[in-house]
Design a protein around this motif. Sequence first.
Motif, short mmCIF file in Angstrom:
data_model
loop_
_atom_site.label_atom_id
_atom_site.label_comp_id
_atom_site.label_asym_id
_atom_site.label_seq_id
_atom_site.Cartn_x
_atom_site.Cartn_y
_atom_site.Cartn_z
N LEU A 1 0.94 -0.71 -0.13
CA LEU A 1 0.07 0.27 0.03
C LEU A 1 0.68 1.33 0.06
CD1 LEU A 1 -2.38 -1.29 2.72
CD2 LEU A 1 -3.12 -0.64 0.09
N THR A 2 1.58 1.14 0.62
CA THR A 2 3.06 2.64 0.34
C THR A 2 3.37 2.87 -0.24
OG1 THR A 2 3.00 1.97 3.05
CG2 THR A 2 5.29 3.24 2.41
N SER A 3 4.06 1.69 -1.17
CA SER A 3 4.22 1.85 -2.40
C SER A 3 3.41 2.08 -3.38
CB SER A 3 4.78 0.35 -2.91
OG SER A 3 4.60 -0.85 -3.11
N ALA A 4 2.26 2.21 -2.85
CA ALA A 4 1.15 1.74 -4.22
C ALA A 4 0.67 3.44 -3.85
CB ALA A 4 0.58 0.47 -4.99
N ASN A 5 0.72 3.88 -3.13
CA ASN A 5 0.47 5.07 -2.58
C ASN A 5 -0.81 5.15 -2.66
OD1 ASN A 5 2.54 6.65 -2.92
ND2 ASN A 5 1.86 6.83 -4.48
N ASN A 6 -1.99 3.68 -2.08
CA ASN A 6 -2.97 3.01 -1.73
C ASN A 6 -4.00 2.68 -2.72
OD1 ASN A 6 -1.94 3.53 1.41
ND2 ASN A 6 -3.70 4.73 2.24
N GLU A 7 -3.19 3.06 -3.92
CA GLU A 7 -3.86 2.54 -4.95
C GLU A 7 -4.00 1.49 -5.42
OE1 GLU A 7 -2.23 5.09 -8.23
OE2 GLU A 7 -3.21 7.23 -7.06
N ILE A 8 -4.67 0.91 -4.88
CA ILE A 8 -4.92 -1.23 -4.64
C ILE A 8 -6.62 -1.37 -5.14
CG2 ILE A 8 -4.31 -3.25 -3.93
CD1 ILE A 8 -1.82 -2.43 -5.08
N ALA A 9 -6.45 -2.00 -6.03
CA ALA A 9 -8.29 -1.96 -6.49
C ALA A 9 -8.43 -3.40 -6.03
CB ALA A 9 -8.42 -2.42 -8.27
N ALA A 10 -7.64 -4.59 -5.66
CA ALA A 10 -7.75 -5.82 -5.56
C ALA A 10 -6.84 -6.66 -4.40
CB ALA A 10 -8.27 -6.65 -6.62
N VAL A 11 -7.15 -7.61 -4.08
CA VAL A 11 -6.01 -8.07 -3.51
C VAL A 11 -6.50 -9.71 -3.33
CG1 VAL A 11 -5.20 -8.74 -1.15
CG2 VAL A 11 -5.37 -6.35 -1.39
N LEU A 12 -4.50 -10.48 -4.07
CA LEU A 12 -5.35 -11.71 -3.57
C LEU A 12 -4.38 -13.02 -2.94
CD1 LEU A 12 -4.73 -12.52 -8.15
CD2 LEU A 12 -6.87 -12.25 -6.44
N ALA A 13 -5.22 -13.17 -1.94
CA ALA A 13 -4.49 -13.54 -0.70
C ALA A 13 -4.27 -15.55 -0.99
CB ALA A 13 -4.45 -13.28 0.18
N GLN A 14 -3.81 -16.29 -1.14
CA GLN A 14 -3.30 -17.30 -0.90
C GLN A 14 -3.96 -18.00 0.46
OE1 GLN A 14 0.70 -18.32 -2.07
NE2 GLN A 14 -0.42 -18.37 -4.51
N ASN A 15 -4.59 -17.59 0.98
CA ASN A 15 -4.94 -18.14 2.62
C ASN A 15 -6.37 -17.08 3.21
OD1 ASN A 15 -3.57 -17.51 4.68
ND2 ASN A 15 -3.27 -19.65 4.94
N ASP A 16 -6.90 -17.87 4.36
CA ASP A 16 -8.03 -17.16 4.34
C ASP A 16 -6.82 -15.73 5.68
OD1 ASP A 16 -10.63 -17.10 3.09
OD2 ASP A 16 -10.70 -19.03 4.39
N GLY A 17 -6.32 -17.40 6.66
CA GLY A 17 -5.54 -15.40 7.33
C GLY A 17 -4.40 -14.75 6.90
N MET A 18 -3.97 -14.79 5.59
CA MET A 18 -3.66 -14.49 5.28
C MET A 18 -4.38 -13.01 4.70
SD MET A 18 -0.25 -15.68 3.47
CE MET A 18 -0.88 -16.30 1.94
N ALA A 19 -5.39 -12.97 4.35
CA ALA A 19 -6.29 -12.41 3.33
C ALA A 19 -7.46 -11.45 4.47
CB ALA A 19 -8.15 -13.64 3.33
N GLY A 20 -7.25 -12.09 6.14
CA GLY A 20 -7.40 -12.03 7.18
C GLY A 20 -6.59 -10.44 7.47
N GLY A 21 -5.28 -11.28 7.44
CA GLY A 21 -4.27 -10.33 7.84
C GLY A 21 -4.13 -9.09 6.67
N ALA A 22 -4.44 -9.07 5.59
CA ALA A 22 -4.40 -7.78 4.56
C ALA A 22 -5.62 -7.40 4.75
CB ALA A 22 -4.32 -8.55 2.62
N ILE A 23 -7.48 -7.82 5.06
CA ILE A 23 -8.26 -6.72 5.19
C ILE A 23 -7.88 -5.70 6.59
CG2 ILE A 23 -10.65 -7.26 5.68
CD1 ILE A 23 -10.27 -9.33 4.07
N ALA A 24 -7.01 -6.18 7.64
CA ALA A 24 -7.13 -5.82 8.71
C ALA A 24 -5.81 -4.31 7.82
CB ALA A 24 -6.12 -6.50 9.10
N ALA A 25 -4.71 -4.59 7.28
CA ALA A 25 -4.18 -3.79 6.97
C ALA A 25 -4.48 -2.73 5.64
CB ALA A 25 -2.87 -4.04 5.76
N LEU A 26 -6.17 -2.79 4.72
CA LEU A 26 -6.92 -2.24 3.80
C LEU A 26 -7.33 -1.33 4.63
CD1 LEU A 26 -7.29 -4.45 1.38
CD2 LEU A 26 -6.08 -2.95 0.80
#
Length: 343
Positions: free
Chosen positions: A204-229
Amino acid sequence: MNKSIIAAVIATVGFSSAAMAQDGMTVGVSWSNFQEERWKTDEAAIKEALEAAGATYISADAQASAAKQLTDIEALIAQGADALIVLAMDKDAIAPAIDQAANEGIPVVGYDRLIEDERAFYLTFDNRGVGTIIAQTVMDATPEGGNIAIIKGDPGDPNAGFLLEGMMEVVQPLVDAGTVTIAGEAFTDGWKPEGAQDNMEQILTSANNEIAAVLAQNDGMAGGAIAALASQGLDIPVGGQDGDLAALNRVARGDQTVSVWKNSRDLGKRAAEIAVAMAGGTAIDAIPEAQKWSGGENGVEMNAIFLAPTPITADNLNLAIDAGHITKEQACEGALDTVAACQ
């Protein structure tokens, strides 16, 4: 090895069951770790199937250490395991354990993660297919394209590569067409949610928050990504896999687009049945429904079974509820009004 030495080994590596089989068969299960919610479900299914077969269950938790897993397997063999089910922490580091098992005539089931050795039976879900489902579902929810992030699993786990291959079947044509850009991708040691959150924050920092979607390879990591988002006020399509209870609730809440459910009850049951059959003398190439497969990094031909996964979205959340995987109350807490399964 006498009983005092065995007791010392058990005390050192920490088994969930220290029972020695007096009669019947003993199946040892080596878990890479018990961090992920789903392994508890897998274990329960394995135990149930072994009990039905009159076999004894013993196990060890490697606690995310490839070195400890080797010691664990040595100790399981010392306990009298007639067969092994191994969820490998590292595809390469596990090799000496397979050698030891083979030398002692002990059959091995490579459980859900590839152990690329013809002496191991490979039982898993179609992980390339899982990656394709995650990517297709998320990209369908992102029709305008844009920057995407890919949060990958542990670099030592072949499944991370298989999942990425499946994801890229969907993503690469979009990249080639210029509608999608991979703004960042990162491996996550141990598939840890907190590691995924850190990776997502960096992307997110490198892309200036310009992210349209996230492909996470499991649910635990999806949860971590969602927390960051969420910390950046972003609500975008995110996909994962495993059918974790928290993830299915996120699907109902609208926080996660898809969780590809791999019914671990089926996987655990099949693993136990295969282990018992091979320990009883069934040849590795005589397991019912097995196919020849050589899709690993080294092209080793193996005997394998691939079970079919099920994508769970807000539209078909009822499938997981009706199957008893999750209760309606657990799935639907705080759910969107539009989720039919929660009406």
